[in-house]
Design a protein around this motif. Sequence first.
Motif, short mmCIF file in Angstrom:
data_model
loop_
_atom_site.label_atom_id
_atom_site.label_comp_id
_atom_site.label_asym_id
_atom_site.label_seq_id
_atom_site.Cartn_x
_atom_site.Cartn_y
_atom_site.Cartn_z
N GLY A 14 36.24 49.02 40.05
CA GLY A 14 35.66 48.89 41.39
C GLY A 14 36.54 48.03 42.27
O GLY A 14 37.17 47.07 41.79
N ALA A 15 36.58 48.35 43.55
CA ALA A 15 37.35 47.55 44.51
C ALA A 15 36.48 46.43 45.03
O ALA A 15 35.45 46.69 45.68
CB ALA A 15 37.83 48.43 45.65
N GLN A 16 36.86 45.19 44.74
CA GLN A 16 36.10 44.06 45.27
C GLN A 16 36.79 43.59 46.55
O GLN A 16 37.76 42.85 46.53
CB GLN A 16 36.00 42.91 44.27
CG GLN A 16 35.06 41.84 44.80
CD GLN A 16 34.57 40.90 43.72
OE1 GLN A 16 35.35 40.48 42.89
NE2 GLN A 16 33.29 40.56 43.76
N VAL A 17 36.23 44.06 47.66
CA VAL A 17 36.84 43.80 48.98
C VAL A 17 36.31 42.48 49.55
O VAL A 17 35.19 42.07 49.28
CB VAL A 17 36.56 44.97 49.93
CG1 VAL A 17 37.20 46.24 49.41
CG2 VAL A 17 35.06 45.17 50.14
N SER A 18 37.14 41.85 50.37
CA SER A 18 36.82 40.50 50.83
C SER A 18 37.38 40.26 52.21
O SER A 18 38.22 41.01 52.71
CB SER A 18 37.43 39.49 49.85
OG SER A 18 37.33 38.16 50.32
N TYR A 19 36.90 39.18 52.83
CA TYR A 19 37.59 38.66 54.00
C TYR A 19 38.99 38.20 53.56
O TYR A 19 39.21 37.85 52.40
CB TYR A 19 36.84 37.47 54.60
CG TYR A 19 35.57 37.82 55.32
CD1 TYR A 19 35.57 38.77 56.34
CD2 TYR A 19 34.37 37.18 55.02
CE1 TYR A 19 34.40 39.09 57.02
CE2 TYR A 19 33.20 37.49 55.71
CZ TYR A 19 33.22 38.45 56.70
OH TYR A 19 32.07 38.76 57.38
N ARG A 20 39.93 38.19 54.51
CA ARG A 20 41.29 37.73 54.21
C ARG A 20 41.27 36.20 54.12
O ARG A 20 41.41 35.50 55.12
CB ARG A 20 42.26 38.20 55.30
CG ARG A 20 43.74 37.96 54.95
CD ARG A 20 44.59 38.20 56.17
NE ARG A 20 44.56 39.58 56.61
CZ ARG A 20 45.43 40.51 56.23
NH1 ARG A 20 46.40 40.19 55.39
NH2 ARG A 20 45.34 41.75 56.68
N ASP A 21 41.10 35.67 52.91
CA ASP A 21 40.84 34.23 52.75
C ASP A 21 41.28 33.76 51.37
O ASP A 21 40.47 33.32 50.57
CB ASP A 21 39.34 33.96 52.97
CG ASP A 21 38.98 32.48 52.86
OD1 ASP A 21 39.85 31.63 53.12
OD2 ASP A 21 37.82 32.19 52.51
N LEU A 22 42.57 33.81 51.10
CA LEU A 22 43.08 33.35 49.81
C LEU A 22 42.80 31.87 49.60
O LEU A 22 42.42 31.44 48.51
CB LEU A 22 44.58 33.61 49.69
CG LEU A 22 45.02 35.00 49.21
CD1 LEU A 22 46.54 35.11 49.28
CD2 LEU A 22 44.54 35.27 47.80
#
Length: 252
Positions: free
Chosen positions: A61-69
């Motif tokens: 599954g793709a765990q998508v996120s805000y761009r926030d490393l």
Amino acid sequence: MTSIDLNADLGEGFGHWRLTDDEQLLTVVTSANVACGFHAGDPATMRRVCELAAARGVRIGAQVSYRDLAGFGRRAMDVPPAELAAEVAYQIGALEVFARAAGSRVSYVKPHGALYNRVVHDEEQAAAVVEGVLLADDSLPVLGLPGSRLLELAGKAGLPTVTEAFADRAYTEEGTLVLRGRDGAVLTDPEAVVARSVDLARLGTVTAHSGARIAVRARSLCLHGDTPGAVELAHRVRQRLEASGVRVEAFV
């Protein structure tokens, strides 16, 4: 027989740094939420986890996120909807390359962290995530919290939806998660986590933070891979579920 999927967040590392024991967790879970580079993960890590998951027959599954490393995807952010939709599609597409190369495919999408919590109530952000999934693949199931705006909008858009519960997170009486940082937001007693897992699978209920018993009906159960003793706990949860007559299997 009652059945449930076990999912865990994997690939949460960057370069030489690794947070999750991907190899061991992949011997327990049936679905792997793979970090796609925005909150954690990098191309080499994504490729490695996809290869391991494919070899073990675990769904990717793709765990998508805000761009926030820097914040591990757990900081509140305001991203314009068109930008967020493009970033969701981008993350899914990147992971699909490695999943296909491993002989598998991206089988579902799950938001991470602050984005996951935001799309429970925020219609605009939820709609942007749905748009991003549709851009990438209009047949992908979306995994999320029961009753969330995300699942409602995904269903209206024709995407399959899958409800999810958390074995180690505290719930409000409304069925949402108690925000991290608040006392008791994360359960640390292994036996309590194991017992809750069985109740969620067999009864579809959980005791809220207030002590009230609430209904939480879910097809998938999340086991966090970034907590101390995560692998041993995951094994205990699966063993107890199966001993209780619950079949553990992927939802797709």
